[in-house]
Design a protein around this motif. Structure first.
Motif, PDB file in Angstrom:
ATOM      1  N   THR A 214      10.296 -11.343  10.660  1.00 54.66           N
ATOM      2  CA  THR A 214      10.513 -11.391   9.215  1.00 54.66           C
ATOM      3  C   THR A 214       9.398 -10.744   8.403  1.00 54.66           C
ATOM      4  N   TYR A 215       8.189 -10.663   8.922  1.00 52.55           N
ATOM      5  CA  TYR A 215       7.093 -10.094   8.140  1.00 52.55           C
ATOM      6  C   TYR A 215       6.161  -9.299   9.045  1.00 52.55           C
ATOM      7  N   LEU A 216       5.298  -8.531   8.390  1.00 48.56           N
ATOM      8  CA  LEU A 216       4.351  -7.668   9.081  1.00 48.56           C
ATOM      9  C   LEU A 216       2.987  -7.826   8.409  1.00 48.56           C
ATOM     10  N   VAL A 217       1.933  -7.881   9.196  1.00 49.57           N
ATOM     11  CA  VAL A 217       0.576  -8.087   8.681  1.00 49.57           C
ATOM     12  C   VAL A 217      -0.213  -6.795   8.861  1.00 49.57           C
ATOM     13  N   VAL A 218      -0.816  -6.315   7.767  1.00 48.83           N
ATOM     14  CA  VAL A 218      -1.643  -5.109   7.779  1.00 48.83           C
ATOM     15  C   VAL A 218      -3.086  -5.513   7.491  1.00 48.83           C
ATOM     16  N   ARG A 219      -4.004  -5.105   8.361  1.00 54.39           N
ATOM     17  CA  ARG A 219      -5.436  -5.360   8.157  1.00 54.39           C
ATOM     18  C   ARG A 219      -6.062  -4.139   7.493  1.00 54.39           C
ATOM     19  N   THR A 220      -6.580  -4.306   6.274  1.00 49.57           N
ATOM     20  CA  THR A 220      -7.161  -3.196   5.527  1.00 49.57           C
ATOM     21  C   THR A 220      -8.572  -2.904   6.034  1.00 49.57           C
ATOM     22  N   TRP A 221      -9.133  -1.806   5.551  1.00 52.70           N
ATOM     23  CA  TRP A 221     -10.452  -1.376   6.016  1.00 52.70           C
ATOM     24  C   TRP A 221     -11.536  -2.370   5.637  1.00 52.70           C
ATOM     25  N   ASP A 222     -11.324  -3.134   4.543  1.00 53.77           N
ATOM     26  CA  ASP A 222     -12.318  -4.133   4.124  1.00 53.77           C
ATOM     27  C   ASP A 222     -11.967  -5.531   4.628  1.00 53.77           C
ATOM     28  N   GLU A 223     -11.163  -5.590   5.709  1.00 53.27           N
ATOM     29  CA  GLU A 223     -10.837  -6.818   6.443  1.00 53.27           C
ATOM     30  C   GLU A 223      -9.985  -7.792   5.630  1.00 53.27           C
ATOM     31  N   ARG A 224      -9.215  -7.289   4.678  1.00 56.47           N
ATOM     32  CA  ARG A 224      -8.206  -8.119   4.031  1.00 56.47           C
ATOM     33  C   ARG A 224      -6.914  -8.045   4.827  1.00 56.47           C
ATOM     34  N   ARG A 225      -6.062  -9.035   4.648  1.00 55.96           N
ATOM     35  CA  ARG A 225      -4.775  -9.071   5.324  1.00 55.96           C
ATOM     36  C   ARG A 225      -3.658  -9.000   4.288  1.00 55.96           C
ATOM     37  N   ILE A 226      -2.765  -8.030   4.443  1.00 55.67           N
ATOM     38  CA  ILE A 226      -1.623  -7.871   3.546  1.00 55.67           C
ATOM     39  C   ILE A 226      -0.358  -8.210   4.332  1.00 55.67           C
ATOM     40  N   THR A 227       0.381  -9.199   3.872  1.00 57.16           N
ATOM     41  CA  THR A 227       1.623  -9.610   4.503  1.00 57.16           C
ATOM     42  C   THR A 227       2.787  -8.972   3.753  1.00 57.16           C
ATOM     43  N   MET A 228       3.626  -8.247   4.481  1.00 54.51           N
ATOM     44  CA  MET A 228       4.720  -7.513   3.876  1.00 54.51           C
ATOM     45  C   MET A 228       6.006  -7.820   4.621  1.00 54.51           C
ATOM     46  N   PRO A 229       7.131  -7.908   3.928  1.00 50.93           N
ATOM     47  CA  PRO A 229       8.415  -8.094   4.630  1.00 50.93           C
ATOM     48  C   PRO A 229       8.761  -6.853   5.440  1.00 50.93           C
ATOM     49  N   VAL A 230       9.336  -7.070   6.604  1.00 49.36           N
ATOM     50  CA  VAL A 230       9.643  -5.926   7.463  1.00 49.36           C
ATOM     51  C   VAL A 230      10.737  -5.051   6.864  1.00 49.36           C
ATOM     52  N   SER A 231      11.535  -5.607   5.952  1.00 48.27           N
ATOM     53  CA  SER A 231      12.564  -4.776   5.322  1.00 48.27           C
ATOM     54  C   SER A 231      11.949  -3.668   4.474  1.00 48.27           C
ATOM     55  N   TYR A 232      10.683  -3.820   4.070  1.00 46.76           N
ATOM     56  CA  TYR A 232      10.015  -2.763   3.304  1.00 46.76           C
ATOM     57  C   TYR A 232       9.949  -1.469   4.103  1.00 46.76           C
ATOM     58  N   PHE A 233       9.730  -1.574   5.411  1.00 48.39           N
ATOM     59  CA  PHE A 233       9.522  -0.390   6.238  1.00 48.39           C
ATOM     60  C   PHE A 233      10.825   0.303   6.596  1.00 48.39           C
ATOM     61  N   THR A 234      11.936  -0.322   6.321  1.00 50.76           N
ATOM     62  CA  THR A 234      13.226   0.333   6.549  1.00 50.76           C
ATOM     63  C   THR A 234      13.879   0.804   5.260  1.00 50.76           C
TER      64      THR A 234
END
Length: 367
Positions: A214-234
């Motif tokens: 249901t979701y995807l976690v992206v780790r940014t360069w400054d070590e933050r975590r961004i949680t995004m719905p997987v439907s965004y990537f489609t």
């Protein structure tokens, strides 16, 4: 007194048998792992010891609790509790076994395959497969627990009859959730994005750290975590910098004076790259890409093996080229003209500059 001793003997015997069998199975798995070190299955399989022992103990107690001569009023409750515990332990054991098989399969594939992109793709797929198996086993276990109650079995027919209506209502209510689930499966098997991919997501540069249904976690360069719905990537475009190959080309732009020695600057750029560990040696260059009345735009180009190295390489080129210009060719740095405007005395003679009447060519007034 007998009502106390019998249950203790039954429970104690089940515990002892469980510990002995669990220890024996663990030693056997460890011995097999030593004989076959090339197989990564036996290490993860040892994590199944605790759920195996719990399932074995629950099965022994469920089969032998009748010999404990428990009071008739409590016999049904104890039997029901043991059945529920046995179902839960078996479900846990099934999840652990599935995880061990999936992890060992991935480890065997990763050790024999040198293609990093393909390894990340398989890792994403097996991770989502493992999650699907865990959810499926959990749902089946809960359903089996509910069916052990007589009341649930009597209303099973009515539940099946209304399953169509409930499914329609649930589908409408959970439309976004189902969309994310199907998008997660599409990501896993469509190879859209994988765990470990680097790119720009919603204007943020980062690395894909985790993918669920249901979701995807992206780790940014400054070590933050961004949680995004997987439907965004489609449904939306995004930048994937490591889709097939993580190699990248970086550019650095300079605004310099027209008198800048481009040939010397190009040679110095090559000297910097030869001593730079981040440069992969594929390509480099320095050209003038634009010009204005006061400056020229110079572009330095270099390549690196991944996004981290290209960022460091661009910073190194920017710092060292500016330092070289400042020390060796300060005149090449852009300057602002602060000279005063010419006064009236320095201005050209307006009368001499004005066109004469007889120089205007033939016309009606000059005839």
């Amino acid at each position: 007194m007998e009502n106390v001793i019998r249950p203790l003997i039954v429970a104690g015997g089940a515990v002892v048998i469980t510990l002995v069998v669990g220890w024996a199975v663990d030693q056997a798995v460890r011995r097999i792992g030593r004989r076959h070190p090339e197989s990564p299955l036996w290490g993860p399989l040892r994590r199944c010891r605790v759920p195996f022992q719990l399932a074995l103990c629950a099965a022994l107690l469920r089969g032998a609790y009748g010999y404990a001569h428990i009071a008739r009023d409590h016999r049904a409750a104890v039997g029901q509790a043991l059945v529920l515990f046995l179902i839960a332990a078996c479900a846990w054991l099934a999840v652990r076994v599935a995880a061990a098989v999936v992890e060992s399969s991935y480890a065997r594939f990763a050790s024999t395959n040198q293609d990093a992109a393909r390894v990340r793709r398989v890792r994403t797929q097996v991770t989502l497969i493992q999650r699907v198996v865990s959810v499926t086993v959990g749902v089946v276990a809960v359903a089996a627990m509910l069916l052990t109650f007589p009341a649930m079995r009597t209303i099973g027919a009515s539940l099946l009859a209304s399953a169509g209506i409930i499914g329609i209502v649930a589908g409408v209510a959970a439309q976004s959730t189902l969309a994310n689930v199907f998008a997660g499966l599409q990501i896993a098997f469509g190879d859209i994005v994988r765990i470990g991919d680097v790119g720009v997501f919603e204007g943020e540069w980062g690395t894909v750290e985790e993918i669920t249904l249901t979701y995807l976690v992206v780790r940014t360069w400054d070590e933050r975590r961004i949680t995004m719905p997987v439907s965004y990537f489609t449904s939306k475009p995004f930048e994937n910098w490591s889709r097939n190959n993580p190699r990248m080309t970086g550019t650095v732009f300079f605004h310099l004076d027209h008198a800048t020695p481009i040939d010397l600057m190009r040679e110095h750029l090559h000297d910097i790259l030869k001593d730079c560990a981040e440069w992969d040696g594929r390509a480099w260059g320095l050209v003038i890409t634009d010009t204005t009345p006061t400056t020229i735009q110079v572009r330095a180009l270099a390549t690196a093996k991944d996004a981290d190295d290209i960022w460091n390489l661009r910073c190194i080129l920017r710092e060292q080229l500016i330092a070289w210009l400042r020390h060796e060719h300060p005149y090449a740095l852009p300057r602002i003209n602060t000279a005063p405007a010419p006064g009236l005395a320095e201005a050209p003679d307006r009368e001499a500059a004005a066109p004469r009447s007889n120089d205007m060519g033939p016309g009606p007034g000059n005839r």
